[in-house]
Design a protein around this motif. Sequence first.
Motif, mmCIF file in Angstrom:
data_model
loop_
_atom_site.group_PDB
_atom_site.id
_atom_site.type_symbol
_atom_site.label_atom_id
_atom_site.label_comp_id
_atom_site.label_asym_id
_atom_site.label_seq_id
_atom_site.Cartn_x
_atom_site.Cartn_y
_atom_site.Cartn_z
ATOM 1 N N ALA A 2 43.037 57.258 18.092
ATOM 2 C CA ALA A 2 43.876 58.308 18.663
ATOM 3 C C ALA A 2 44.605 59.058 17.565
ATOM 4 O O ALA A 2 44.854 58.518 16.484
ATOM 5 N N VAL A 3 44.939 60.311 17.867
ATOM 6 C CA VAL A 3 45.657 61.176 16.931
ATOM 7 C C VAL A 3 46.780 61.866 17.694
ATOM 8 O O VAL A 3 46.557 62.407 18.785
ATOM 9 N N GLN A 4 47.979 61.844 17.137
ATOM 10 C CA GLN A 4 49.108 62.575 17.708
ATOM 11 C C GLN A 4 49.701 63.450 16.608
ATOM 12 O O GLN A 4 50.057 62.944 15.544
ATOM 13 N N VAL A 5 49.805 64.739 16.885
ATOM 14 C CA VAL A 5 50.264 65.685 15.865
ATOM 15 C C VAL A 5 51.368 66.571 16.425
ATOM 16 O O VAL A 5 51.264 67.060 17.553
ATOM 17 N N VAL A 6 52.415 66.759 15.633
ATOM 18 C CA VAL A 6 53.475 67.726 15.932
ATOM 19 C C VAL A 6 53.412 68.812 14.864
ATOM 20 O O VAL A 6 53.361 68.514 13.670
ATOM 21 N N PHE A 7 53.408 70.062 15.307
ATOM 22 C CA PHE A 7 53.339 71.197 14.390
ATOM 23 C C PHE A 7 54.752 71.701 14.124
ATOM 24 O O PHE A 7 55.386 72.292 15.001
ATOM 25 N N ALA A 8 55.237 71.450 12.916
ATOM 26 C CA ALA A 8 56.623 71.761 12.586
ATOM 27 C C ALA A 8 56.816 73.175 12.056
ATOM 28 O O ALA A 8 57.819 73.830 12.347
ATOM 29 N N ARG A 9 55.857 73.657 11.254
ATOM 30 C CA ARG A 9 55.968 74.991 10.661
ATOM 31 C C ARG A 9 54.568 75.436 10.241
ATOM 32 O O ARG A 9 53.641 74.628 10.191
ATOM 33 N N PRO A 10 54.396 76.721 9.929
ATOM 34 C CA PRO A 10 53.062 77.214 9.560
ATOM 35 C C PRO A 10 52.501 76.515 8.330
ATOM 36 O O PRO A 10 53.232 76.150 7.408
ATOM 37 N N GLY A 11 51.195 76.340 8.329
ATOM 38 C CA GLY A 11 50.498 75.801 7.170
ATOM 39 C C GLY A 11 49.956 76.944 6.330
ATOM 40 O O GLY A 11 49.197 77.784 6.821
ATOM 41 N N LEU A 12 50.342 76.976 5.064
ATOM 42 C CA LEU A 12 49.949 78.072 4.187
ATOM 43 C C LEU A 12 49.473 77.531 2.842
ATOM 44 O O LEU A 12 50.047 76.586 2.308
ATOM 45 N N GLY A 13 48.418 78.128 2.315
ATOM 46 C CA GLY A 13 47.983 77.810 0.961
ATOM 47 C C GLY A 13 47.401 76.411 0.805
ATOM 48 O O GLY A 13 46.996 75.752 1.760
ATOM 49 N N GLU A 14 47.387 75.960 -0.449
ATOM 50 C CA GLU A 14 46.901 74.624 -0.770
ATOM 51 C C GLU A 14 47.813 73.585 -0.114
ATOM 52 O O GLU A 14 49.028 73.768 -0.026
ATOM 53 N N GLN A 15 47.219 72.472 0.340
ATOM 54 C CA GLN A 15 47.999 71.425 0.977
ATOM 55 C C GLN A 15 47.668 70.064 0.381
ATOM 56 O O GLN A 15 46.583 69.835 -0.156
ATOM 57 N N VAL A 16 48.646 69.154 0.482
ATOM 58 C CA VAL A 16 48.445 67.770 0.074
ATOM 59 C C VAL A 16 48.970 66.877 1.190
ATOM 60 O O VAL A 16 49.930 67.232 1.888
ATOM 61 N N ALA A 17 48.320 65.741 1.389
ATOM 62 C CA ALA A 17 48.735 64.788 2.414
ATOM 63 C C ALA A 17 49.628 63.718 1.814
ATOM 64 O O ALA A 17 49.320 63.153 0.758
ATOM 65 N N LEU A 18 50.741 63.450 2.485
ATOM 66 C CA LEU A 18 51.615 62.334 2.143
ATOM 67 C C LEU A 18 51.447 61.295 3.242
ATOM 68 O O LEU A 18 51.681 61.583 4.424
ATOM 69 N N THR A 19 51.036 60.083 2.881
ATOM 70 C CA THR A 19 50.675 59.085 3.887
ATOM 71 C C THR A 19 51.528 57.831 3.764
ATOM 72 O O THR A 19 51.978 57.462 2.672
ATOM 73 N N ARG A 20 51.718 57.181 4.910
ATOM 74 C CA ARG A 20 52.387 55.888 4.983
ATOM 75 C C ARG A 20 51.587 54.998 5.928
ATOM 76 O O ARG A 20 51.359 55.379 7.080
#
Length: 320
Positions: free
Chosen positions: A259-277
């Motif tokens: 399962a996947v649950q996602v909340v969209f907090a703000r626009p995604g722009l440009g290059e991105q990196v994932a921070l995981t826990r």
Amino acid sequence: MPTTTPATRPDPATDPRLNGPRRLPLGRPEQLSGLRRRETVRLTPEGDLHPADWEIGPWTRDLDGRPTGAATCVAVDNLTAVTLHWAAENAMTAVVTTQLQINVLRPLPAFDPADPADRPRLAMLGVPLMHDSLGGAARGLLVDDAGTPYVEATGWFQAVDGIQSAGREAFIERAARPIAEADRDSMATVTAVVAETVPAPRPGERPAVTEDAVEGLRFRHEPALDNPGAMTHGGIQTMRAVLAAQAALPDRQEYDVQAVQVVFARPGLGEQVALTRVRHAGRSLRIVEVELVGMDPGTGAPLAGRPSIQAQVSFRAAQR
């Protein structure tokens, strides 16, 4: 709470946003990830909206080449948004996704990655759940010809007025470009993963549970993955979170996305990196939290504390 019932829902054939020349062309992110719009949107005998089908192919393959229903992120985001617009009878000028929940119910039907003609399809069925002046929610279900469900999703949306479609013309132009098979040979290709950031699997090694975020996968800026508002498509970002969560598990080959649950907090722009826990690393269940953040153009460092999305991905032990 305003809503519609099967007996009162509008006929989709009369909706200019669903049929006819007013429809926005199917975008590049949707095309790359298997969404296939029906020529005429229809209602099922049960009163569900059937606006599109999802084609199963190489773009469904995860970091280790295994097909997964978690690759439906773009498709179900589109499905639930279309369903809400239909149920609200176009009362909303535009909507933005605020939350997306996806359940992967079973393995996908088999296909031959080398044969473009072997592409099974699942019907995408939408059910409106509620709508009011502020937005609403809709449910999506992907089923085969026998009605067997493979993926279930719920999308929540906020109504917005006067949304800026800064990238509309570019969106339409990119949608008209031909797509090569190499453009969609895996989820990693579709989502523009930086290959050098993908760790090799380490079978048998259980991940460490930690309170601290770990920098994981990086993703290139690809304008072709933008929505009409010139922001990275929310479904693409959700797929990125799935891959980043998978990469955080050294023994990932032994676990499937549940399962996947996602909340969209703000626009995604440009290059991105994932921070995981990694939050839980049991024998039968794994839970990974993911934040996608942009990069500081001056230093190249992650903009921690300003995530575009916050996600939780759960995994179940793979069937052998």
